[in-house]
Scaffold this active site. Sequence first.
Site, PDB file in Angstrom:
ATOM      1  N   ILE A   1      -9.790  -9.324  -7.063  1.00  0.00           N
ATOM      2  CA  ILE A   1      -8.402  -9.099  -6.695  1.00  0.00           C
ATOM      3  C   ILE A   1      -8.373  -7.909  -5.736  1.00  0.00           C
ATOM      4  O   ILE A   1      -8.880  -6.831  -6.067  1.00  0.00           O
ATOM      5  CB  ILE A   1      -7.519  -8.821  -7.928  1.00  0.00           C
ATOM      6  CG1 ILE A   1      -7.572 -10.007  -8.904  1.00  0.00           C
ATOM      7  CG2 ILE A   1      -6.086  -8.542  -7.503  1.00  0.00           C
ATOM      8  CD1 ILE A   1      -7.095 -11.334  -8.333  1.00  0.00           C
ATOM      9  N   LYS A   2      -7.807  -8.106  -4.574  1.00  0.00           N
ATOM     10  CA  LYS A   2      -7.766  -7.041  -3.572  1.00  0.00           C
ATOM     11  C   LYS A   2      -6.576  -6.127  -3.836  1.00  0.00           C
ATOM     12  O   LYS A   2      -5.435  -6.580  -3.912  1.00  0.00           O
ATOM     13  CB  LYS A   2      -7.685  -7.634  -2.160  1.00  0.00           C
ATOM     14  CG  LYS A   2      -8.922  -8.411  -1.760  1.00  0.00           C
ATOM     15  CD  LYS A   2      -8.810  -9.007  -0.373  1.00  0.00           C
ATOM     16  CE  LYS A   2      -9.156  -8.003   0.697  1.00  0.00           C
ATOM     17  NZ  LYS A   2      -9.267  -8.652   2.033  1.00  0.00           N
ATOM     18  N   ILE A   3      -6.875  -4.844  -3.951  1.00  0.00           N
ATOM     19  CA  ILE A   3      -5.867  -3.814  -4.174  1.00  0.00           C
ATOM     20  C   ILE A   3      -6.023  -2.769  -3.074  1.00  0.00           C
ATOM     21  O   ILE A   3      -7.144  -2.292  -2.836  1.00  0.00           O
ATOM     22  CB  ILE A   3      -6.029  -3.157  -5.555  1.00  0.00           C
ATOM     23  CG1 ILE A   3      -5.806  -4.185  -6.666  1.00  0.00           C
ATOM     24  CG2 ILE A   3      -5.071  -1.976  -5.720  1.00  0.00           C
ATOM     25  CD1 ILE A   3      -6.034  -3.631  -8.074  1.00  0.00           C
TER      26      ILE A   3
END
EC number: 2.2.1.2
Length: 361
Positions: A138-140
């Site tokens: 998941i890109k944060i």
Amino acid sequence: MKATQSLHELGQSLWLDNITRELMQSGTLSRYIDELSVTGLTSNPTIFEKAIGGSSDYDESIRKKHQQGKSGEALFFELAIEDLQRAADLFRPVYDRTNGVDGWVSLEVSPLLAHDTAGTIAAAKDLHARAARPNLFIKIPGTPEGVPAIEEAIFSGVPVNVTLLFSREQYVEAADAYLRGVERRIAAGMNPKVGCVASLFISRWDVAVQDKVPKELRNQLGIAVAGQAYVAYRLMMESPRWQRIFNAGADRQRLLWASTGTKDPAAPPALYVQALAAPLTVNTLPEATLKAVAEHDAMHKMMPAHIRDYEHMLEAFAKAGVDVTALSQQLQREGAESFSKSWNALLASIEKKSSALAGAK
């Protein structure tokens, strides 16, 4: 030997910075895996905006989901998760073979959450659960508000690709957030093995200063900043604090080079790839850059790991009036704004398609 294979053998992972349904349906992605040593994939709102808005490949899915009453972000994330699940399955043999070091794909939380810590944490947990793939990041964003979300996501067992990093300092903050999350897991008696990469953007540096520096400095700032971060990365991995979590079973948070396609038409397509060849790192390549690199002969020269190799270049930029610290903050803000713009355009495109397809039906 292709340059892509030689980089892989040097210990650098090459990931494709693109995803479309056509790419998977045509077998092209499988060919890149088999022939060009591609071992992962990343996506972002701009990539999905082009993929969905620029083709009819998603029309039937959009029609069906619209008929089910879905729209906006909910509809988009169903489309994106379907694509990334399929891509994750293609890379699953790599993930299994490398014991989770490689073989990852990435899905980004809504860019509208870039300054919303609680919203980012909730979205990261939800998307990870819905995707149901162990090799999906998941890109944060590594914004000030994103940093505590990174720590909490790692503590919760959500693999993270930290995006929108532009400097050594921003990278170190993201690395510390990962470290804190893992240390909390160890203290709680939990498995410390949670995947993570930290993505440093390269080419946007040179675009930002191309008309403000002497010709001999063009297309060099991104490499110099990357060098700073790489030295910090190597030093941190050797520090007692990091060695302790490795001894407890944690994974290394690898440094990832993002935005490595050259934007200057006068620059060689493989400029950043050649300069950033380094073991224990990842390079995400746009499709055109991947193809250009594959045409090169084998690359064997590795990136220097000493700060003196980059200090003189950074001093030259400082003398030219470039404030690297201020510019890194500006680039991060602009990057978040750019992804938000693409996000809004993406949702508008889906809404337009939904209405048109419903009318045609």
